[in-house]
Design an enzyme around this catalytic site. Structure first.
Site, PDB file in Angstrom:
ATOM      1  N   ILE A 155      34.105  50.528  34.428  1.00  0.00           N
ATOM      2  CA  ILE A 155      32.668  50.806  33.866  1.00  0.00           C
ATOM      3  C   ILE A 155      32.825  50.385  32.499  1.00  0.00           C
ATOM      4  O   ILE A 155      33.072  51.136  31.495  1.00  0.00           O
ATOM      5  CB  ILE A 155      32.316  52.219  34.218  1.00  0.00           C
ATOM      6  CG1 ILE A 155      32.591  52.918  35.528  1.00  0.00           C
ATOM      7  CG2 ILE A 155      30.770  52.382  33.670  1.00  0.00           C
ATOM      8  CD1 ILE A 155      31.930  51.974  36.744  1.00  0.00           C
ATOM      9  N   GLU A 361      31.674  41.271  36.884  1.00  0.00           N
ATOM     10  CA  GLU A 361      30.454  40.974  37.437  1.00  0.00           C
ATOM     11  C   GLU A 361      30.745  39.778  38.550  1.00  0.00           C
ATOM     12  O   GLU A 361      29.886  38.711  38.994  1.00  0.00           O
ATOM     13  CB  GLU A 361      29.539  40.688  36.417  1.00  0.00           C
ATOM     14  CG  GLU A 361      29.349  41.700  35.513  1.00  0.00           C
ATOM     15  CD  GLU A 361      28.041  41.834  34.854  1.00  0.00           C
ATOM     16  OE1 GLU A 361      27.005  41.122  35.320  1.00  0.00           O
ATOM     17  OE2 GLU A 361      27.898  42.288  33.596  1.00  0.00           O
TER      18      GLU A 361
HETATM   19  N1  CAA Z   1      19.624  39.883  45.882  1.00  0.00           N
HETATM   20  C1  CAA Z   1      19.223  40.977  46.729  1.00  0.00           C
HETATM   21  N2  CAA Z   1      19.705  41.116  47.799  1.00  0.00           N
HETATM   22  C2  CAA Z   1      20.817  40.483  48.174  1.00  0.00           C
HETATM   23  C3  CAA Z   1      21.283  39.602  47.525  1.00  0.00           C
HETATM   24  C4  CAA Z   1      20.829  39.020  46.142  1.00  0.00           C
HETATM   25  N3  CAA Z   1      21.237  38.050  45.480  1.00  0.00           N
HETATM   26  N4  CAA Z   1      22.556  39.149  48.047  1.00  0.00           N
HETATM   27  C5  CAA Z   1      22.410  39.747  49.065  1.00  0.00           C
HETATM   28  N5  CAA Z   1      21.460  40.672  49.315  1.00  0.00           N
HETATM   29  C6  CAA Z   1      21.372  41.677  50.367  1.00  0.00           C
HETATM   30  C7  CAA Z   1      21.324  40.927  51.694  1.00  0.00           C
HETATM   31  O1  CAA Z   1      19.804  40.490  51.639  1.00  0.00           O
HETATM   32  C8  CAA Z   1      21.630  41.888  52.713  1.00  0.00           C
HETATM   33  O2  CAA Z   1      20.475  43.047  52.683  1.00  0.00           O
HETATM   34  P1  CAA Z   1      19.674  43.304  54.033  1.00  0.00           P
HETATM   35  O3  CAA Z   1      20.634  43.733  55.145  1.00  0.00           O
HETATM   36  O4  CAA Z   1      18.924  44.618  53.603  1.00  0.00           O
HETATM   37  O5  CAA Z   1      18.930  42.352  54.263  1.00  0.00           O
HETATM   38  C9  CAA Z   1      22.612  42.648  51.994  1.00  0.00           C
HETATM   39  O6  CAA Z   1      22.648  42.364  50.540  1.00  0.00           O
HETATM   40  C10 CAA Z   1      24.042  42.224  52.228  1.00  0.00           C
HETATM   41  O7  CAA Z   1      24.068  40.845  52.198  1.00  0.00           O
HETATM   42  P2  CAA Z   1      25.367  39.839  52.465  1.00  0.00           P
HETATM   43  O8  CAA Z   1      25.646  40.302  53.834  1.00  0.00           O
HETATM   44  O9  CAA Z   1      25.229  38.317  52.051  1.00  0.00           O
HETATM   45  O10 CAA Z   1      26.482  40.519  51.737  1.00  0.00           O
HETATM   46  P3  CAA Z   1      28.049  40.671  51.830  1.00  0.00           P
HETATM   47  O11 CAA Z   1      28.281  42.039  52.286  1.00  0.00           O
HETATM   48  O12 CAA Z   1      28.444  39.261  52.584  1.00  0.00           O
HETATM   49  O13 CAA Z   1      28.868  40.620  50.281  1.00  0.00           O
HETATM   50  C11 CAA Z   1      29.114  39.638  48.497  1.00  0.00           C
HETATM   51  C12 CAA Z   1      28.313  39.599  49.547  1.00  0.00           C
HETATM   52  C13 CAA Z   1      28.798  38.446  47.551  1.00  0.00           C
HETATM   53  C14 CAA Z   1      30.670  39.449  48.624  1.00  0.00           C
HETATM   54  C15 CAA Z   1      29.209  40.743  47.459  1.00  0.00           C
HETATM   55  O14 CAA Z   1      29.791  42.082  48.044  1.00  0.00           O
HETATM   56  C16 CAA Z   1      29.394  41.033  46.094  1.00  0.00           C
HETATM   57  O15 CAA Z   1      28.643  40.188  45.425  1.00  0.00           O
HETATM   58  N6  CAA Z   1      30.632  41.308  45.535  1.00  0.00           N
HETATM   59  C17 CAA Z   1      31.235  41.181  44.183  1.00  0.00           C
HETATM   60  C18 CAA Z   1      30.736  42.562  43.375  1.00  0.00           C
HETATM   61  C19 CAA Z   1      30.821  42.179  42.032  1.00  0.00           C
HETATM   62  O16 CAA Z   1      30.152  41.591  41.420  1.00  0.00           O
HETATM   63  N7  CAA Z   1      31.246  43.407  41.407  1.00  0.00           N
HETATM   64  C20 CAA Z   1      31.229  43.743  40.115  1.00  0.00           C
HETATM   65  C21 CAA Z   1      30.927  45.070  39.455  1.00  0.00           C
HETATM   66  S1  CAA Z   1      30.017  45.151  38.318  1.00  0.00           S
HETATM   67  C22 CAA Z   1      31.447  44.925  37.091  1.00  0.00           C
HETATM   68  O17 CAA Z   1      32.014  44.061  37.128  1.00  0.00           O
HETATM   69  C23 CAA Z   1      31.478  46.080  36.164  1.00  0.00           C
HETATM   70  C24 CAA Z   1      31.098  46.207  34.779  1.00  0.00           C
HETATM   71  O18 CAA Z   1      30.772  47.198  34.356  1.00  0.00           O
HETATM   72  C25 CAA Z   1      31.035  44.932  34.246  1.00  0.00           C
END
Ligand code: CAA
Length: 379
Positions: A155, A361
């Site tokens: 976080i 991210e």
């Molecule tokens: N905007 C809005 N909704 C979205 C979206 C977007 N860009 N992308 C996907 N969705 C929605 C879809 O519409 C779907 O929703 P519904 O079922 O309601 O229609 C849902 O999300 C699932 O979509 P997918 O099947 O495409 O998603 P997935 O399960 O295959 O996962 C993934 C996609 C890209 C792998 C995702 O899990 C991901 O981005 N993972 C990485 C997470 C990440 O970036 N973590 C970092 C955390 S933050 C951090 O780093 C800490 C900090 O403090 C800096």
């Protein structure tokens, strides 16, 4: 890239602030592992903690490109300061601005935009990183409130934050479908910081592990519809990735500027090393990668300003700019030779700070997943 006068004014303003207020502290921030409160206060006073928040909610009323320029220019001197601003703005304030009710915006945004409170975003968990949908933190409906239990990892701003966006399941599912989003006051009983990570880089930025032990959340703090929290997280990260790309760009620019100056001053074989074509070719590639990163970031930011889809473009920007920052900072050390490898010179800090931009991210691999998924859907 050619910017109109308004953007140039913002760049000049933040550049001046960054060079006079941030640069002199950058090495100290890296060594001591903390951003002085006095600097955070100044960031609040200048409006850099509330760039694109409308004035009616206490923000500076700027746009998403202004914001990218602010993060870039701060990160050019100190990537820890850049990410404090980025995580606070993109990951905490934006979801409230975009998904919050009018009451939630009025309640939470002014104290965040002024910097009185710092924000964070709690999605990842020990066993839910790239596979964010598999998180297990649970928010149980207790009638007049929600009760939150679980552990959150990685976080950013976790030590300083007073307001958090927390993702938790409100329905027991194995996938993302049971996830809801909440705004949580970090001073609530049961919010326990159990670890501050010791990291390779961005040493002044706190990275916390937080245990949530029966944290009571008011019913009104549900952000967006129940069980639609994964969409909130994904949409938020689309914007967050522009912020991290801008941070990476600032790191690359800072490392490049230092290497250019050094090469003009360092005499070997009777002339400045900048006269050597072998180094000039490296500098030309550094310059090209920086320019390309900037174009991708500004394009994604302008699309966001124009309210047209930018999910693929923000992934392009983050993927390219973070890998460029790693490459450019590696070459900057090479140009500075043995001096560049020591802590007396700032290029080794840029190199250590660059690495995280390929990870948080969404890793570079996740950016590729997002880009390919968009292309395959014809988006
Ligand atoms: N905007 C809005 N909704 C979205 C979206 C977007 N860009 N992308 C996907 N969705 C929605 C879809 O519409 C779907 O929703 P519904 O079922 O309601 O229609 C849902 O999300 C699932 O979509 P997918 O099947 O495409 O998603 P997935 O399960 O295959 O996962 C993934 C996609 C890209 C792998 C995702 O899990 C991901 O981005 N993972 C990485 C997470 C990440 O970036 N973590 C970092 C955390 S933050 C951090 O780093 C800490 C900090 O403090 C800096």
């Amino acid at each position: 890239m050619l910017l109109d006068e308004n953007y140039k004014e913002i760049r000049d303003l933040v550049k001046k602030f960054s060079d006079s207020e941030v640069a002199p502290l950058a090495m100290q921030i890296d060594h001591e592992g903390v951003i002085p409160e006095s600097l955070v206060k100044k960031l609040g006073e200048t409006g850099f903690l509330g760039t694109y928040i409308p004035e009616e909610y206490g923000g500076a009323g700027m746009d998403y490109l202004d914001y990218a320029i602010v993060v870039e220019e701060l990160s050019r001197n100190c990537a820890s300061t850049g990410v404090l601003v980025s995580a606070h703005t993109s990951l905490c304030m934006w979801p409230i601005l975009n998904f919050g009710t009018e009451e939630q915006k009025k309640k939470f945004l002014p104290s965040l935009a002024s910097g009185e409170k710092i924000g964070c975003f709690c999605l990842s968990e020990p066993n839910a990183g790239s596979d964010a949908g598999s998180l297990t933190t649970f928010a149980e409906d207790k009638g007049d409130h929600w009760e939150l239990n679980g552990v959150k990892n990685w976080i950013t701003n976790g030590k300083e934050a007073k307001t958090a966006i927390v993702f938790a399941k409100t329905k027991k599912t194995d996938d993302y479908k049971g996830i809801s989003a909440f705004v949580v006051d970090c001073e609530t009983e049961g919010w326990n910081i159990i670890k501050i990570e010791d990291k390779l880089g961005i040493k002044g930025s706190s990275t916390a592990q937080i245990a949530l032990d029966k944290v009571k959340i008011p019913k009104d703090n549900l952000l967006g519809p129940p069980e639609k929290g994964f969409r909130v997280a994904m949409a938020t990260l689309d914007g967050g990735r522009i912020g991290i790309a801008a941070q990476a760009l600032g790191i690359a620019q800072g490392a490049f500027d230092y290497a250019i100056n050094y090469s003009n001053e360092r005499i070997q074989f009777g002339k400045p090393i900048s006269a050597l074509q072998g180094l000039q070719f490296i500098m030309a590639d550094m310059s090209t990668k920086i320019a390309a990163s900037r174009l991708l970031i500004y394009d994604a930011s302008q699309r966001k300003n124009m309210k047209i889809p930018y999910s693929k473009q923000s992934a392009h920007a983050k993927l390219f700019a973070s890998e460029a920052a790693m490459w450019v900072s590696t070459k900057a050390i090479q140009i500075c030779g043995g001096n560049g490898y020591t802590k007396e010179y700032p290029v080794e800090r840029f190199f250590r700070d660059a690495k995280i931009t390929e990870i948080y991210e969404g890793t570079s691999e996740i950016q590729r997943v997002v880009i390919a998924a968009n292309e395959l859907k014809g988006k």
